[in-house]
Design a protein around this motif. Structure first.
Motif, PDB file in Angstrom:
ATOM      1  N   ILE A   1      41.506  -6.698 -18.405  1.00 33.62           N
ATOM      2  CA  ILE A   1      40.679  -5.535 -18.917  1.00 33.62           C
ATOM      3  C   ILE A   1      41.611  -4.687 -20.147  1.00 33.62           C
ATOM      4  N   VAL A   2      41.217  -4.277 -20.931  1.00 32.42           N
ATOM      5  CA  VAL A   2      41.814  -3.625 -22.288  1.00 32.42           C
ATOM      6  C   VAL A   2      42.875  -2.463 -21.806  1.00 32.42           C
ATOM      7  N   PRO A   3      44.049  -2.458 -21.657  1.00 35.13           N
ATOM      8  CA  PRO A   3      44.831  -1.587 -20.873  1.00 35.13           C
ATOM      9  C   PRO A   3      44.678  -0.212 -21.642  1.00 35.13           C
ATOM     10  N   GLU A   4      44.316   0.078 -22.757  1.00 39.05           N
ATOM     11  CA  GLU A   4      44.119   1.512 -23.662  1.00 39.05           C
ATOM     12  C   GLU A   4      43.110   2.203 -22.844  1.00 39.05           C
ATOM     13  N   LEU A   5      41.990   1.303 -22.683  1.00 41.64           N
ATOM     14  CA  LEU A   5      40.622   1.996 -22.047  1.00 41.64           C
ATOM     15  C   LEU A   5      40.867   2.091 -20.792  1.00 41.64           C
ATOM     16  N   LEU A   6      41.330   1.224 -19.835  1.00 45.41           N
ATOM     17  CA  LEU A   6      41.713   1.162 -18.434  1.00 45.41           C
ATOM     18  C   LEU A   6      42.530   2.757 -18.344  1.00 45.41           C
TER      19      LEU A   6
ATOM     20  N   ILE B   1      37.949   3.520 -18.050  1.00 42.20           N
ATOM     21  CA  ILE B   1      36.978   2.509 -18.645  1.00 42.20           C
ATOM     22  C   ILE B   1      37.317   1.105 -18.385  1.00 42.20           C
ATOM     23  N   SER B   2      36.571   0.451 -17.572  1.00 41.66           N
ATOM     24  CA  SER B   2      37.180  -0.795 -17.200  1.00 41.66           C
ATOM     25  C   SER B   2      36.150  -2.164 -17.339  1.00 41.66           C
ATOM     26  N   GLN B   3      35.167  -1.754 -18.189  1.00 37.53           N
ATOM     27  CA  GLN B   3      34.324  -2.854 -18.197  1.00 37.53           C
ATOM     28  C   GLN B   3      34.481  -3.787 -19.712  1.00 37.53           C
ATOM     29  N   TYR B   4      35.361  -3.353 -20.266  1.00 34.84           N
ATOM     30  CA  TYR B   4      35.845  -4.201 -21.414  1.00 34.84           C
ATOM     31  C   TYR B   4      37.038  -5.045 -21.264  1.00 34.84           C
ATOM     32  N   ARG B   5      36.934  -6.067 -21.709  1.00 33.85           N
ATOM     33  CA  ARG B   5      37.895  -7.038 -21.473  1.00 33.85           C
ATOM     34  C   ARG B   5      38.365  -7.760 -22.844  1.00 33.85           C
ATOM     35  N   GLU B   6      39.740  -8.474 -22.975  1.00 32.95           N
ATOM     36  CA  GLU B   6      40.075  -8.895 -24.183  1.00 32.95           C
ATOM     37  C   GLU B   6      40.856 -10.223 -23.906  1.00 32.95           C
TER      38      GLU B   6
ATOM     39  N   ALA C   1      46.675 -14.067 -31.237  1.00 38.56           N
ATOM     40  CA  ALA C   1      47.407 -13.175 -32.101  1.00 38.56           C
ATOM     41  C   ALA C   1      47.409 -13.354 -33.611  1.00 38.56           C
ATOM     42  N   PRO C   2      47.402 -12.233 -34.480  1.00 40.07           N
ATOM     43  CA  PRO C   2      47.647 -10.761 -34.041  1.00 40.07           C
ATOM     44  C   PRO C   2      46.218 -10.166 -33.286  1.00 40.07           C
ATOM     45  N   TRP C   3      45.234 -10.955 -33.336  1.00 37.95           N
ATOM     46  CA  TRP C   3      43.901 -10.257 -33.266  1.00 37.95           C
ATOM     47  C   TRP C   3      43.753 -10.064 -31.561  1.00 37.95           C
ATOM     48  N   ARG C   4      43.035  -9.122 -31.346  1.00 42.45           N
ATOM     49  CA  ARG C   4      42.482  -9.073 -29.896  1.00 42.45           C
ATOM     50  C   ARG C   4      40.789  -8.914 -30.142  1.00 42.45           C
ATOM     51  N   ILE C   5      40.214  -9.956 -29.347  1.00 43.34           N
ATOM     52  CA  ILE C   5      38.817 -10.092 -29.164  1.00 43.34           C
ATOM     53  C   ILE C   5      38.497  -9.341 -27.850  1.00 43.34           C
ATOM     54  N   VAL C   6      37.895  -8.257 -28.229  1.00 40.47           N
ATOM     55  CA  VAL C   6      37.363  -7.302 -26.899  1.00 40.47           C
ATOM     56  C   VAL C   6      35.863  -7.545 -26.596  1.00 40.47           C
ATOM     57  N   TYR C   7      35.464  -7.851 -25.476  1.00 43.00           N
ATOM     58  CA  TYR C   7      34.192  -8.170 -24.961  1.00 43.00           C
ATOM     59  C   TYR C   7      33.659  -7.651 -23.948  1.00 43.00           C
TER      60      TYR C   7
ATOM     61  N   ASP D   1      46.988   1.239 -34.091  1.00 44.13           N
ATOM     62  CA  ASP D   1      46.825   2.149 -32.944  1.00 44.13           C
ATOM     63  C   ASP D   1      45.453   2.015 -32.221  1.00 44.13           C
ATOM     64  N   LEU D   2      45.261   1.029 -31.262  1.00 42.42           N
ATOM     65  CA  LEU D   2      44.251   0.759 -30.871  1.00 42.42           C
ATOM     66  C   LEU D   2      43.367   1.565 -29.804  1.00 42.42           C
ATOM     67  N   GLN D   3      44.196   2.503 -29.168  1.00 43.30           N
ATOM     68  CA  GLN D   3      43.819   3.462 -28.188  1.00 43.30           C
ATOM     69  C   GLN D   3      42.364   4.371 -29.089  1.00 43.30           C
ATOM     70  N   VAL D   4      42.894   4.670 -30.188  1.00 43.85           N
ATOM     71  CA  VAL D   4      41.884   5.594 -31.147  1.00 43.85           C
ATOM     72  C   VAL D   4      40.929   4.708 -31.463  1.00 43.85           C
ATOM     73  N   VAL D   5      41.000   3.396 -32.158  1.00 42.26           N
ATOM     74  CA  VAL D   5      39.955   2.773 -32.499  1.00 42.26           C
ATOM     75  C   VAL D   5      38.940   2.242 -31.311  1.00 42.26           C
ATOM     76  N   LEU D   6      39.382   1.896 -30.388  1.00 43.42           N
ATOM     77  CA  LEU D   6      38.581   1.631 -29.013  1.00 43.42           C
ATOM     78  C   LEU D   6      38.049   2.741 -28.576  1.00 43.42           C
ATOM     79  N   LEU D   7      38.548   3.846 -28.390  1.00 38.89           N
ATOM     80  CA  LEU D   7      37.605   4.888 -27.888  1.00 38.89           C
ATOM     81  C   LEU D   7      36.555   5.448 -28.647  1.00 38.89           C
ATOM     82  N   ASN D   8      36.968   5.582 -30.023  1.00 41.50           N
ATOM     83  CA  ASN D   8      35.727   5.765 -30.898  1.00 41.50           C
ATOM     84  C   ASN D   8      34.715   4.889 -30.830  1.00 41.50           C
ATOM     85  N   ARG D   9      34.985   3.420 -30.618  1.00 38.50           N
ATOM     86  CA  ARG D   9      33.960   2.478 -30.794  1.00 38.50           C
ATOM     87  C   ARG D   9      33.296   2.186 -29.553  1.00 38.50           C
TER      88      ARG D   9
END
Length: 108
Positions: free
Chosen positions: A55-60, A64-69, A73-79, A97-105
């Motif tokens: 589960i994507v830690p920044e979202l958890l 928010i727990s429905q997204y996994r990754e 490296a160095p890429w994260r595939i979020v699904y 800084d993935l927390q901001v990117v992921l929360l916005n998206r």
């Protein structure tokens, strides 16, 4: 026999992938194609055992727990897993800084 899922790429994830490949291709088309193959192959592995990704830690952290990754490296595939489908939502550079990117998206 293992249960299989269909892996589908969202338009946003495809745009992420195109952006990554275009950026790398500025220096080396060969390297860009290697990264493209690597990322597509990694996502394709989700046809079986899609819950293997964490589960994507920044979202958890925000509840928010429905997204996994999965990491390529160095890429994260979020699904997200939906029934028999795996929806690839984003391909992100883990050095950002993935927390901001992921929360916005991803947050609704």
């Amino acid at each position: 026999m293992a249960e299989t899922h269909q892996v589908l790429w969202t338009d946003t994830a495809r745009q992420d992938l195109i952006g990554i490949i275009d950026y790398i291709a500025q220096d080396s088309v060969e390297d860009a194609l290697v990264v493209l193959d690597k990322l597509e192959a990694k996502a394709a592995q989700l046809t079986t055992l899609p819950s293997r990704g964490r589960i994507v830690p920044e979202l958890l952290d925000t509840g928010i727990s429905q997204y996994r990754e999965i990491i390529s490296a160095p890429w994260r595939i979020v699904y997200r897993i939906e029934s028999q489908r795996v929806l690839v939502m984003a391909v992100l550079d883990s050095r950002r800084d993935l927390q901001v990117v992921l929360l916005n998206r991803l947050a609704h």
